[in-house]
Design an enzyme around this catalytic site. Structure first.
Site, mmCIF file in Angstrom:
data_model
loop_
_atom_site.group_PDB
_atom_site.id
_atom_site.type_symbol
_atom_site.label_atom_id
_atom_site.label_comp_id
_atom_site.label_asym_id
_atom_site.label_seq_id
_atom_site.Cartn_x
_atom_site.Cartn_y
_atom_site.Cartn_z
ATOM 1 N N TYR A 159 3.731 -1.382 -3.909
ATOM 2 C CA TYR A 159 3.956 -2.630 -4.638
ATOM 3 C C TYR A 159 5.030 -2.484 -5.719
ATOM 4 C CZ TYR A 159 -0.115 -4.907 -2.553
ATOM 5 O OH TYR A 159 -1.000 -5.478 -1.674
ATOM 6 N N LYS A 229 -6.062 8.017 0.688
ATOM 7 C CA LYS A 229 -5.773 8.478 2.044
ATOM 8 C C LYS A 229 -5.043 9.814 1.955
ATOM 9 C CE LYS A 229 -5.897 7.636 6.507
ATOM 10 N NZ LYS A 229 -7.166 7.829 7.240
ATOM 11 N N ASP A 283 -10.174 4.707 4.789
ATOM 12 C CA ASP A 283 -10.678 4.029 5.989
ATOM 13 C C ASP A 283 -12.194 4.192 6.109
ATOM 14 O OD1 ASP A 283 -10.147 6.725 6.359
ATOM 15 O OD2 ASP A 283 -9.593 6.521 8.465
ATOM 16 N N ASP A 307 -6.072 -3.548 -2.961
ATOM 17 C CA ASP A 307 -5.887 -4.909 -2.458
ATOM 18 C C ASP A 307 -6.775 -5.138 -1.242
ATOM 19 O OD1 ASP A 307 -4.899 -7.438 -2.268
ATOM 20 O OD2 ASP A 307 -2.839 -6.872 -1.864
#
Length: 420
Positions: A159, A229, A283, A307
């Site tokens: 972002y 991640k 995930d 988000d």
């Protein structure tokens, strides 16, 4: 400062910074609070939220001196630009405010007006509480198990907007550098390519994680989970995780322990009042939001993960129409609902103002007006439980009564006074 178009209310007092190191505020009983109603449905939900927040303040012996400021379409009409300096300076001067949804016009020069405000004011933590209100229809069996607060880093990650369009000279320059100078000569496919940079800094990561841990300690939350991640992005997202553990181990003494210590030293039973910091792969975390909902209380994560995750969590408690949010900086806060501006419903007095009202509740909490904040939540929950709701909830509940936005707000105001 003086304002040319926005009117500073004469009766209110400015919130001031009491402690620069901690960001603690000195909040008067009648603070000046800037408000942007917003675009689209903001013209409906903004005034509705004001009335409810006014009632909660009055019921607890306080008042809010609202200062109407402008961004988006309303600013373009008055200033000829979408994010005028006056608006930014009002939030800087008065420190705590609230805004409705904004639409970023095509060709405006901003990727997002919402993101631009956060970056300009250095509101580095996007905080999204996710909890179920009795009576709100949900797609899951036990929505009441969700009671989680997500701390999403607001200024970094993808972002940050550092990217180059495929086919441009800039993209080709970056490609040549990555392939020729950095050794990734067989990684990018042939042909036009869009490229971006994902910055994750120690500074940005640690201040976000401190905010999450401080919140957990102040609000009797047992865990802070670092979501990343890092198994794939080893030098960005794994670094976020590692920096998070450094904060936990080096800055909080025995008030905070890691999950490894929880099992190695305490056999899985943390001492009372201790916050446990753990981490989960992003995930897998999205799965565990559904399968082990009640195990997670405070999440600290990067911009993109946050988000996705906060929206997924919001779906479990009834959707973004009721999901509140607030952005924290150093002794500053800007509350805002999670949902968008939905321009096709603008001015129809029909949409649900709950997200805007509950974002206002987060603002009251930030001011230290916890009694007023509790009144707002209790009144909204009582209103929804009674089945007197706006169209989005009425169509999902048998026997419910459909109310306009303004009618819903008026009845919530009455419940605030009844509960006070």
């Amino acid at each position: 400062m003086s304002y040319d178009i926005a009117d500073r209310p004469e009766e209110g007092e400015a919130i001031t910074l009491a402690d620069e190191e901690t960001g603690a505020l000195d909040v008067p009983a009648n603070p000046v609070v800037p408000i942007i109603h917003g675009d689209g449905i903001g013209t409906d939900v903004g005034p509705a939220a004001q009335r409810v927040l006014d009632a909660a303040a009055e019921a607890t012996g306080r008042s809010i001196a609202w200062m109407r400021v402008y961004a988006g379409e309303s600013a373009r009409e008055r200033y000829g630009e979408h994010l005028p300096d006056e608006t930014v300076e009002a939030f800087r001067e008065f420190r705590v405010g609230i805004k409705g949804p904004l639409t970023t016009p095509v060709g405006s020069g901003f990727r997002s007006l919402n993101v631009a405000l956060r970056k300009t004011l250095d509101l580095f933590a996007n905080v999204r509480p996710t909890y179920h209100l009795e009576g709100v229809p949900s797609p899951v069996k036990d929505p009441e198990e969700m009671d989680m607060v997500t701390f999403r880093e607001n200024t970094e990650d993808v972002y940050a907007g550092i990217e180059w369009e495929a086919g441009t000279d800039e993209a080709e320059q970056v490609r040549e550098f990555v392939e020729g100078e950095m050794g990734f000569d067989s990684t990018i496919h042939d042909g036009p390519v869009g490229l971006g940079v994902k910055p994750i800094t120690e500074f940005g990561s640690k201040r976000l994680i401190r905010e999450a841990i401080d919140y957990a300690l102040a609000n009797d939350r047992d865990t802070v989970t670092l979501v990343h991640k890092g198994n794939i992005m080893k030098f960005t997202e794994a670094a976020f995780r590692d920096w998070g553990y450094e904060v936990a181990e080096e800055e909080y003494g025995e008030d905070v322990i890691t999950e490894d210590r929880l099992w190695d030293e305490y056999d899985g039973e943390a001492p009372e009042g201790t916050v446990v910091v753990n981490d989960r792969i992003a995930d897998n975390m999205l799965q565990q939001l559904l399968t082990r909902t009640d195990e997670y209380e405070v999440i600290a994560t990067m911009n993109l993960n946050g988000d996705y995750m906060s929206d997924a969590a919001g779906a479990q408690i009834g959707g973004l129409g009721i999901a509140p949010g607030v952005n924290y900086g150093a002794g500053t806060a800007l509350a805002e609902p999670v949902h968008g501006s939905a321009p096709k419903y603008a001015g129809e007095d029909k949409v649900n103002p709950t997200a805007m009202i509950l974002s206002g509740r987060e603002m009251l909490d930030y001011l230290g007006w916890h009694d007023a904040a509790d009144l707002v939540r209790d009144a909204v929950e009582a209103q929804i439980s009674a089945g007197r709701v706006t169209y989005d909830l009425e169509r999902q509940r048998e026997g419910a009564t459909k109310l306009a936005t303004s009618e819903f707000a008026d009845e919530v105001v009455e419940r605030v006074h009844d509960l006070a």
